[in-house]
Design a protein around this motif. Structure first.
Motif, short mmCIF file in Angstrom:
data_model
loop_
_atom_site.label_atom_id
_atom_site.label_comp_id
_atom_site.label_asym_id
_atom_site.label_seq_id
_atom_site.Cartn_x
_atom_site.Cartn_y
_atom_site.Cartn_z
N ILE A 40 102.39 107.21 82.29
CA ILE A 40 103.54 106.28 82.43
C ILE A 40 103.52 105.21 81.39
CG2 ILE A 40 104.25 104.43 84.10
CD1 ILE A 40 103.08 105.77 86.45
N LEU A 41 102.35 104.81 80.90
CA LEU A 41 102.57 104.00 79.72
C LEU A 41 102.94 104.48 78.44
CD1 LEU A 41 99.28 101.84 80.13
CD2 LEU A 41 101.36 101.01 80.53
N GLU A 42 102.47 106.08 78.37
CA GLU A 42 103.12 106.58 77.36
C GLU A 42 104.62 106.75 77.32
OE1 GLU A 42 100.37 109.72 77.02
OE2 GLU A 42 98.75 108.55 76.25
N THR A 43 104.85 107.11 78.51
CA THR A 43 106.59 107.16 78.75
C THR A 43 107.23 106.17 78.43
OG1 THR A 43 105.75 109.25 80.25
CG2 THR A 43 107.98 108.54 80.51
N LEU A 44 106.75 105.21 79.00
CA LEU A 44 107.58 103.75 78.89
C LEU A 44 107.69 103.36 77.23
CD1 LEU A 44 106.34 101.90 81.95
CD2 LEU A 44 108.69 102.77 81.74
N SER A 45 106.22 103.56 76.68
CA SER A 45 106.40 103.17 75.16
C SER A 45 107.31 103.87 74.45
CB SER A 45 105.09 103.41 74.65
OG SER A 45 104.03 102.69 75.26
N VAL A 46 107.65 105.12 74.86
CA VAL A 46 108.39 106.04 73.83
C VAL A 46 109.87 105.76 74.44
CG1 VAL A 46 109.28 108.36 73.81
CG2 VAL A 46 106.84 108.11 73.67
N ARG A 47 110.15 105.67 75.63
CA ARG A 47 111.55 105.56 76.23
C ARG A 47 112.12 103.96 75.73
NH1 ARG A 47 111.01 109.17 81.38
NH2 ARG A 47 110.85 111.28 80.52
N PHE A 48 111.16 103.20 75.76
CA PHE A 48 111.70 101.94 75.47
C PHE A 48 111.53 101.42 73.92
CE2 PHE A 48 111.68 101.34 80.00
CZ PHE A 48 112.94 100.72 80.22
N SER A 49 110.74 102.31 73.18
CA SER A 49 110.64 102.01 71.80
C SER A 49 109.43 101.02 71.56
CB SER A 49 111.87 102.10 70.98
OG SER A 49 112.38 103.28 71.03
N THR A 50 108.54 100.77 72.38
CA THR A 50 107.57 99.70 72.17
C THR A 50 106.28 100.03 72.38
OG1 THR A 50 107.52 97.37 72.91
CG2 THR A 50 107.96 99.00 74.68
N SER A 51 105.47 99.02 71.77
CA SER A 51 104.13 99.39 72.41
C SER A 51 103.70 98.20 73.51
CB SER A 51 102.98 98.95 71.25
OG SER A 51 103.37 97.54 70.81
N ILE A 52 102.74 98.70 74.44
CA ILE A 52 102.62 98.32 75.82
C ILE A 52 101.14 97.76 75.85
CG2 ILE A 52 102.75 98.22 78.26
CD1 ILE A 52 105.08 100.36 77.86
N GLU A 53 100.88 96.44 76.19
CA GLU A 53 99.52 95.89 76.32
C GLU A 53 99.28 96.30 77.94
OE1 GLU A 53 96.35 92.24 76.04
OE2 GLU A 53 98.40 92.11 75.14
N LEU A 54 98.32 96.86 78.42
CA LEU A 54 98.02 96.80 79.91
C LEU A 54 97.01 95.99 80.30
CD1 LEU A 54 98.80 98.43 82.81
CD2 LEU A 54 96.82 99.53 82.01
N ILE A 55 97.21 95.05 81.13
CA ILE A 55 96.30 94.14 81.74
C ILE A 55 96.42 94.19 83.46
CG2 ILE A 55 95.79 91.61 82.07
CD1 ILE A 55 97.38 91.15 79.61
N ALA A 56 95.20 94.54 83.84
CA ALA A 56 94.64 94.55 85.31
C ALA A 56 94.51 93.25 85.85
CB ALA A 56 93.60 95.28 85.48
N LYS A 57 95.15 92.61 86.84
CA LYS A 57 94.96 91.61 87.50
C LYS A 57 94.84 91.83 88.79
CE LYS A 57 97.40 87.16 88.18
NZ LYS A 57 98.51 86.29 88.29
#
Length: 103
Positions: free
Chosen positions: A78-95
């Motif tokens: 999901i993270l990789e897909t969102l990164s590609v489709r929104f052209s951005t890098s994503i930092e994931l933080i669990a809370k």
């Protein structure tokens, strides 16, 4: 547990934007949308995408059961897909639910 998606470029403005969270190799569909948030079915699990008090999106597994290894793999896809489709890098933080920080 909330999985916070730290990226200023992610915006869900409609159901079609929510569909961008579904990896190509997965089955799924956006189920509902309202006010920038919504729910998506991915491989027989239900994921919610919401905005926190800091303006960041977060996602949460709301329904369904999957093994830990499959959970990790699906979150990564999901993270990789969102990164590609929104052209951005994503930092994931669990809370956690009882975390006092406003992250």
């Amino acid at each position: 547990m909330k999985l916070i998606l730290k990226s200023s470029k992610i915006q869900f403005l409609c159901k079609e934007d929510l569909a961008k969270a579904i990896p190509e190799e997965c089955s799924g569909q956006p189920l509902n949308y309202g006010q920038g948030e919504g729910q998506v079915e991915i491989n027989d699990t239900l994921w919610g995408f919401y905005v926190n008090e800091m303006g960041d999106y977060y996602m949460a597994l709301e329904e369904g059961a999957i093994g830990w290894i499959e959970f990790q793999s699906l979150v990564q896809r999901i993270l990789e897909t969102l990164s590609v489709r929104f052209s951005t890098s994503i930092e994931l933080i669990a809370k956690g639910a009882f975390t006092e920080s406003n992250d």
